[in-house]
Motif scaffolding. Structure first.
Motif, PDB file in Angstrom:
ATOM      1  N   PRO A 136      -0.887   0.982  -8.327  1.00 25.17           N
ATOM      2  CA  PRO A 136      -0.318  -0.354  -8.143  1.00 25.17           C
ATOM      3  C   PRO A 136       1.057  -0.313  -7.484  1.00 25.17           C
ATOM      4  O   PRO A 136       1.481  -1.294  -6.897  1.00 25.17           O
ATOM      5  N   LYS A 137       1.742   0.815  -7.580  1.00 24.49           N
ATOM      6  CA  LYS A 137       3.044   0.883  -6.935  1.00 24.49           C
ATOM      7  C   LYS A 137       2.987   1.571  -5.578  1.00 24.49           C
ATOM      8  O   LYS A 137       4.016   1.970  -5.040  1.00 24.49           O
ATOM      9  N   GLY A 138       1.796   1.714  -5.060  1.00 16.84           N
ATOM     10  CA  GLY A 138       1.674   2.228  -3.706  1.00 16.84           C
ATOM     11  C   GLY A 138       1.399   3.713  -3.632  1.00 16.84           C
ATOM     12  O   GLY A 138       1.471   4.443  -4.628  1.00 16.84           O
ATOM     13  N   LEU A 139       1.100   4.150  -2.436  1.00 16.67           N
ATOM     14  CA  LEU A 139       0.739   5.547  -2.200  1.00 16.67           C
ATOM     15  C   LEU A 139       1.858   6.503  -2.582  1.00 16.67           C
ATOM     16  O   LEU A 139       1.607   7.667  -2.887  1.00 16.67           O
TER      17      LEU A 139
ATOM     18  N   ILE B 153       0.839  -1.198   0.000  1.00 18.28           N
ATOM     19  CA  ILE B 153       0.000   0.000   0.000  1.00 18.28           C
ATOM     20  C   ILE B 153       0.879   1.256   0.000  1.00 18.28           C
ATOM     21  O   ILE B 153       0.635   2.208  -0.729  1.00 18.28           O
ATOM     22  N   GLY B 154       1.905   1.228   0.825  1.00 16.41           N
ATOM     23  CA  GLY B 154       2.747   2.409   0.947  1.00 16.41           C
ATOM     24  C   GLY B 154       3.633   2.605  -0.264  1.00 16.41           C
ATOM     25  O   GLY B 154       3.816   3.727  -0.739  1.00 16.41           O
ATOM     26  N   GLY B 155       4.153   1.542  -0.776  1.00 16.14           N
ATOM     27  CA  GLY B 155       5.046   1.644  -1.928  1.00 16.14           C
ATOM     28  C   GLY B 155       6.320   0.861  -1.684  1.00 16.14           C
ATOM     29  O   GLY B 155       7.114   1.219  -0.824  1.00 16.14           O
ATOM     30  N   ARG B 156       6.492  -0.220  -2.447  1.00 15.88           N
ATOM     31  CA  ARG B 156       7.668  -1.069  -2.293  1.00 15.88           C
ATOM     32  C   ARG B 156       8.943  -0.337  -2.681  1.00 15.88           C
ATOM     33  O   ARG B 156       8.938   0.486  -3.597  1.00 15.88           O
ATOM     34  N   GLY B 157      10.010  -0.649  -1.987  1.00 20.56           N
ATOM     35  CA  GLY B 157      11.298  -0.116  -2.376  1.00 20.56           C
ATOM     36  C   GLY B 157      11.431   1.373  -2.151  1.00 20.56           C
ATOM     37  O   GLY B 157      12.135   2.063  -2.880  1.00 20.56           O
TER      38      GLY B 157
ATOM     39  N   PHE C 155       4.399   4.888   6.053  1.00 24.51           N
ATOM     40  CA  PHE C 155       3.062   5.455   5.875  1.00 24.51           C
ATOM     41  C   PHE C 155       2.024   4.353   5.738  1.00 24.51           C
ATOM     42  O   PHE C 155       0.927   4.438   6.270  1.00 24.51           O
ATOM     43  N   GLY C 156       2.381   3.310   5.002  1.00 28.99           N
ATOM     44  CA  GLY C 156       1.450   2.192   4.795  1.00 28.99           C
ATOM     45  C   GLY C 156       1.009   1.603   6.116  1.00 28.99           C
ATOM     46  O   GLY C 156      -0.191   1.402   6.365  1.00 28.99           O
TER      47      GLY C 156
END
Lengths: 429, 358
Positions: free
Chosen positions: B329-332, B282-286, B293-294
Motif C-alpha cells: 500500500p505504500k508503494g514499490l 505505485i512507486g511510493g509517496r514521499g 520508478f513508478g
C-alpha cells in the motif's frame, strides 16, 4: 551506517526495474499466439518471429476505449481478408502475418503504435484507424517513415497524403449525392445537426454551399460536443424550425440519445426524416430498430445487398465470428482494402512503398458492395453510392443507388459550388 | 566496505546508477524504444513534482493534466507555427479563420513559447492555490476541485477548435528550431535533454525536501493545524509547492510533446490525470525516487502488455495495479521492508502497518 531495511528496499526496486527492462527488450518474442483470430491466421507479436516466407502486416485499431465497439469489427474483417489471401497462396508466394496493436481510442497512442509497427516490426503496410483524428495522428508518422496506411472509413475529404490510401467514401461518394437525393425526394429546407469536430464542420461547409447553389435553405445548423446525450433543446428547435429533413453528422453514442429522444418527442420518420452518414448496421442495433425505422443513411454498402460477393462475404463473416454479428460499410471497406493492397503488391512484385503506390493505380476488386477501383491520382477508390432506409429488422433497404461506381473527388473539384472550399485548402500547399 | 555500500543504497546512489544505465540504454535499444523511454522520462519529471505536492505536503492533485497540458499545448502551438512556415495551420482554415490569432502570434517566438510553457502552468497554479488554500479548502475537496478543472479545461479545448484543433488536437508537428522532429538524431538529443532535466529536477527536489522548507512541507502533511497555531502561514507554503509542482508538470508536457509530435485533449483528460497520481502511489509517496520508478515502470508495463496482449492488456495493467496496492500500500519502495520483515518475523512491523504475506 549499515544495511537498513529502507536501503535494501531501494536496491530491490532497482533490480526489479532492470528485470522489467530486460523483459521488454526481447519482448518475449518466442510466443506466437493465435487467440481471438480466425481459424488459420497466425498472429505474430514481433517481426523477429517471421521467416523469409512471411510478410508482417500491421493492424492498428482501438481495441479498448470508446471506439473499440466499432473498430474491433473492422479488425475482424481485415483478419478475414488476410485469411482468404493466405488460403489462396499468400502474396508474392509469402504468407501474411498480422501484427495487431491497440490504438486505445487515444490519438497519440495511434501515432506511437504506428511508429512501432513501421520501425520495430518493419511492416510494409498498416491497416487501421477509424476517426479522422486517429488518421491525422498517424499521417506524419507514415509520411516520416514512408510507410503505407490503408484507411477504411468515410471521411470529410480535403486530404491526399501520398502515404495513405483512403478506402472509405470521399464526400462526393456519400454526402453530396445524399443531399441531391434529399432535395429531390424530401424537400428543400434542411436542418443540420452534427458532433462538434472536424468531420461535421467541414462536411457541413460543403453542404451549405451545395444547398445554396441548388436553391434550398439551411434552416439551422447545430453542433453538440462528442458524447453529448441531451437533445431536448435541439429537438425543440427542430420543432420550431420545422424543416423538411434533418441531415445528421452526429457520431457515436450521441446517435443513440438523439434518435431515442426524437422518437419520444413524437417526431416520426414520415414527418421529418433524418439522413445520417455515420449510422450503419451496428449503430442501428445500438439505437434500436423500432426507434430509427424509416430513417435514412447514405453509404456505399449494406449488409442486405443481394450480390453474390456480398452473400458469400456475410456468410463467411458470420461463420467465423458468430451468427449474431452484423456487418456494415467500414467493415466491408476493411475487408476489401486488404485485398486491394495485396493485388497492388502482386502487381508491383514487391512490398516497397514507392513501387506499390505506382502499381496501385487502376487496381480493381469485386467487393461485396460492388466493384471498387483505386484512383492512383488521389489514392481514393471509386465506389457505388447507396441510400438506404432502416427496416423493422434493423437492416437497410436500398432505396437509391448511383448507376455506376462514382469516381472519388476528395477536394470536390468537379463541383462549381465548391470552388471556394477547395481554394481554401489548395492555397496552403 | 560499509561506506561504499551506503552510497549505492542511498537515494542519491540508486538514482545515479539509474541515470547511468538510462544514459547507456540508447546504445542497446532501437530508435523507437529510445524515443519511447524518453517520453517516460518526461513523465518521471511530472511524477517527482507531484510527489513534492502529494507525498511531502499531503495535497493530492488529480488535475496535473491541466499543467501538463499547458506545457504541451504551448509547445505544440509554437512547433505548429514553425512547421507551417508562416501559413495558417489547416484546421484554422477549415474553421474559417483568416489570420493567426494574437495569442498564437505571441507564441511564435521560441523563447517566449518555451518560457510560457512553464510559466503559464505556474501562474495558473498560484492563482488556484491563492483562492483555495487561503480559504482552507483542503483534502478531498481540493482533489475534487482539481478534477472538475480538468474537465473544464478539456471541454474548453474541444469547443475552441479554431484555436486548439478541437478533439483532433495539433497533429502535424514537424520541426523544432529547424530540426526535424522525426529524425532519430533530434530524438536522441531530446532523450538526453530529458534525462539531464530529470537529474537536475531530482537532485534539486531532494535538496528541497531535506531543507528547512522541506520540514515545513512534511509538517503540513502530518499536522497542518499545529503548524498554523505555531504561526506558520501554511497557505503560502502550499501555494509555493503547488506552483513548483505545476511548473514541473509544464516542463514535462513540453518535453513530452517534442518527443511524441502530437497533442490532443485525450492526453490531459481525467484518466491521464489520475494515472499521474497512480505513478506516485505505485512507486511510493514521499520518496521522490519511488515516483520516478513508478512512472517508468507503469508506462513500460502498459506498453509491454499492450504490445504482447492487445486484446486484454488493460485488464492486466489493472490487475498489476491492484496487486501493488493490496500488497504494497505504500508503494514499490517498501518492497524491501516487506521482505526483510518476512525474514525477521514480525520484529519490525511498527513502521509499515500490519504484516502482510507476499
Amino acid at each position: 551506517m549499515c544495511f537498513t531495511p529502507s536501503n535494501k528496499a531501494l536496491s530491490f526496486v532497482f533490480i526489479c526495474f532492470l528485470f522489467t527492462l530486460a523483459a521488454c527488450q526481447d519482448g518475449s518474442s518466442d510466443s506466437v499466439e493465435a487467440e481471438d483470430t480466425p481459424a488459420d491466421v497466425q498472429e505474430a507479436e514481433d517481426a523477429e518471429d517471421l521467416d523469409e516466407e512471411q510478410i508482417p502486416v500491421g493492424i492498428l485499431h482501438s481495441l479498448s476505449g470508446t471506439m473499440a465497439m466499432s473498430e474491433t469489427s473492422v479488425r475482424d474483417s481485415e483478419l478475414l481478408a488476410i485469411e482468404e489471401i493466405n488460403d489462396n497462396g499468400g502474396v508474392l508466394g509469402k504468407e501474411l502475418v498480422p501484427i495487431i496493436e491497440d490504438g486505445a481510442s487515444d490519438w497519440p497512442t495511434f501515432a506511437e503504435r504506428a511508429d512501432k509497427l513501421l520501425q520495430e516490426d518493419e511492416v510494409p503496410v498498416i491497416f487501421g484507424g477509424w476517426t479522422s483524428a486517429s488518421r491525422k495522428a498517424m499521417q506524419p508518422v507514415v509520411e516520416g517513415h514512408n510507410g503505407l496506411l490503408f484507411y477504411p472509413v468515410q471521411y470529410e475529404g480535403m486530404e491526399a497524403s501520398p502515404n495513405i490510401f483512403y478506402n472509405g467514401a470521399a464526400p462526393n461518394q456519400q454526402i453530396t449525392p445524399a443531399i441531391d437525393w434529399l432535395m429531390e425526394e424530401k424537400g428543400d429546407d434542411i436542418f443540420l445537426i452534427g458532433s462538434d469536430y472536424v468531420f461535421p464542420r467541414i462536411a457541413n461547409q460543403a453542404v451549405n454551399e451545395q444547398v445554396e447553389d441548388a436553391g434550398g435553405t439551411i434552416v439551422e445548423e447545430q453542433y453538440t460536443p462528442l458524447d453529448h446525450t441531451d437533445y431536448n433543446t435541439i429537438i425543440a428547435r427542430i420543432r420550431e424550425a420545422d424543416p423538411d429533413v434533418i441531415f445528421n453528422t452526429l457520431n457515436g453514442d450521441s446517435n443513440v440519445a438523439f434518435f431515442k429522444q426524437l422518437y419520444d418527442a413524437g417526431i416520426t420518420a414520415d414527418e421529418i426524416p433524418v439522413l445520417s452518414v455515420s449510422v450503419a448496421e451496428e449503430e442501428v442495433q445500438g439505437i434500436g430498430s423500432e426507434v430509427i425505422e424509416g430513417h435514412y443513411a447514405s453509404w456505399n454498402y449494406y449488409q442486405s445487398l443481394g450480390t453474390d460477393e456480398n452473400i458469400e462475404f456475410v456468410e463467411r463473416f458470420q461463420e467465423t465470428y458468430g451468427e449474431d454479428r452484423v456487418v456494415g460499410d467500414p467493415i466491408e471497406a476493411g475487408y476489401f482494402m486488404v485485398h486491394l493492397w495485396a493485388k497492388a503488391v502482386e502487381e508491383a512484385g514487391t512490398t516497397d512503398t514507392d513501387e506499390v503506390r505506382k502499381a496501385a493505380d487502376g487496381i480493381e476488386f469485386a467487393a461485396p458492395g460492388g466493384p471498387v477501383e483505386i484512383n492512383g491520382e488521389n489514392q481514393h477508390v471509386s465506389k457505388t453510392v447507396r441510400i438506404g432506409e432502416v427496416q423493422e429488422d434493423g437492416q437497410f433497404e436500398q432505396v437509391w443507388k448511383s448507376d455506376e461506381p462514382v469516381e472519388p473527388d476528395p477536394f470536390l473539384e468537379e463541383y462549381d459550388w465548391a470552388s471556394g472550399l477547395s481554394e481554401i485548402v489548395t492555397d496552403e500547399d | 566496505m560499509h561506506e561504499r555500500q551506503s552510497f549505492f543504497t542511498t537515494k542519491q546512489g540508486v538514482f545515479t546508477i539509474l541515470i547511468v544505465i538510462l544514459a547507456i540504454l540508447p546504445l542497446l535499444m532501437s530508435d523507437f524504444q529510445t524515443n519511447l523511454l524518453g517520453r517516460f522520462l518526461a513523465f518521471a519529471i511530472l511524477a517527482v513534482g507531484l510527489d513534492l505536492l502529494w507525498g511531502y505536503t499531503g495535497v493530492l492533485s488529480l488535475g496535473h493534466g491541466i499543467f501538463f497540458g499547458f506545457g504541451a499545448y504551448i509547445t505544440a502551438i509554437y512547433i505548429t507555427i514553425e512547421s507551417s512556415g508562416g501559413g495558417l495551420p489547416d484546421f484554422m482554415m477549415w474553421s474559417g479563420m483568416t489570420e493567426l490569432p494574437w495569442l498564437w502570434q505571441l507564441l511564435s517566438n521560441p523563447v517566449a513559447a518555451l518560457s510560457l510553457a512553464i510559466l503559464v502552468p505556474m501562474f495558473v497554479a498560484t492563482l488556484l492555490g491563492f483562492f483555495t488554500f487561503r480559504n482552507r479548502i483542503k483534502g478531498v475537496y481540493f482533489t475534487i476541485l482539481t478534477q472538475a478543472l480538468v474537465l473544464t479545461m478539456v471541454t474548453l479545448i474541444i469547443s475552441q477548435q479554431q484555436y486548439t484543433g478541437g478533439s483532433d488536437g495539433l497533429t502535424n508537428l514537424q520541426t523544432i528550431f529547424g530540426f526535424s522532429l522525426s529524425s532519430p538524431q533530434t530524438q536522441l538529443v531530446l532523450y538526453f535533454l530529458t534525462l539531464i532535466v530529470l537529474t537536475v529536477v531530482f537532485f534539486s527536489s531532494l535538496r528541497l525536501v531535506n531543507s528547512r522548507f522541506g520540514k515545513v512541507m512534511v509538517a503540513i502533511r502530518d499536522g497542518e493545524n499545529r503548524l498554523r497555531f505555531s504561526g506558520y502561514n501554511t497557505a503560502h507554503f502550499k501555494t509555493v509547492v503547488f506552483t513548483l509542482s505545476a511548473g514541473l508538470a509544464g516542463l514535462s508536457g513540453m518535453l513530452f510533446v517534442m518527443q511524441i509530435g502530437i497533442v490532443t485533449p485525450t492526453m490531459i483528460d481525467i484518466i491521464p490525470s489520475i494515472e499521474m497520481a497512480l505513478w506516485v502511489a505505485i512507486g511510493g509517496r514521499g520518496t521522490l525516487l519511488g515516483p520516478v520508478f513508478g512512472a517508468l515502470l507503469a508506462n513500460t508495463g502498459s506498453t509491454y502488455f499492450s504490445e504482447s496482449f492487445p486484446e486484454v492488456w488493460t485488464y492486466l495493467m489493472g490487475l498489476a495495479f491492484i496487486i501493488v496496492i493490496i500488497y504494497l500500500p505504500k508503494g514499490l519502495m517498501t518492497i524491501g521492508d516487506k521482505l526483510t520483515k518476512k525474514r525477521r518475523g514480525s520484529h519490525a512491523n511498527q513502521s509499515a502497518g500490519k504484516p502482510t504475506k507476499l
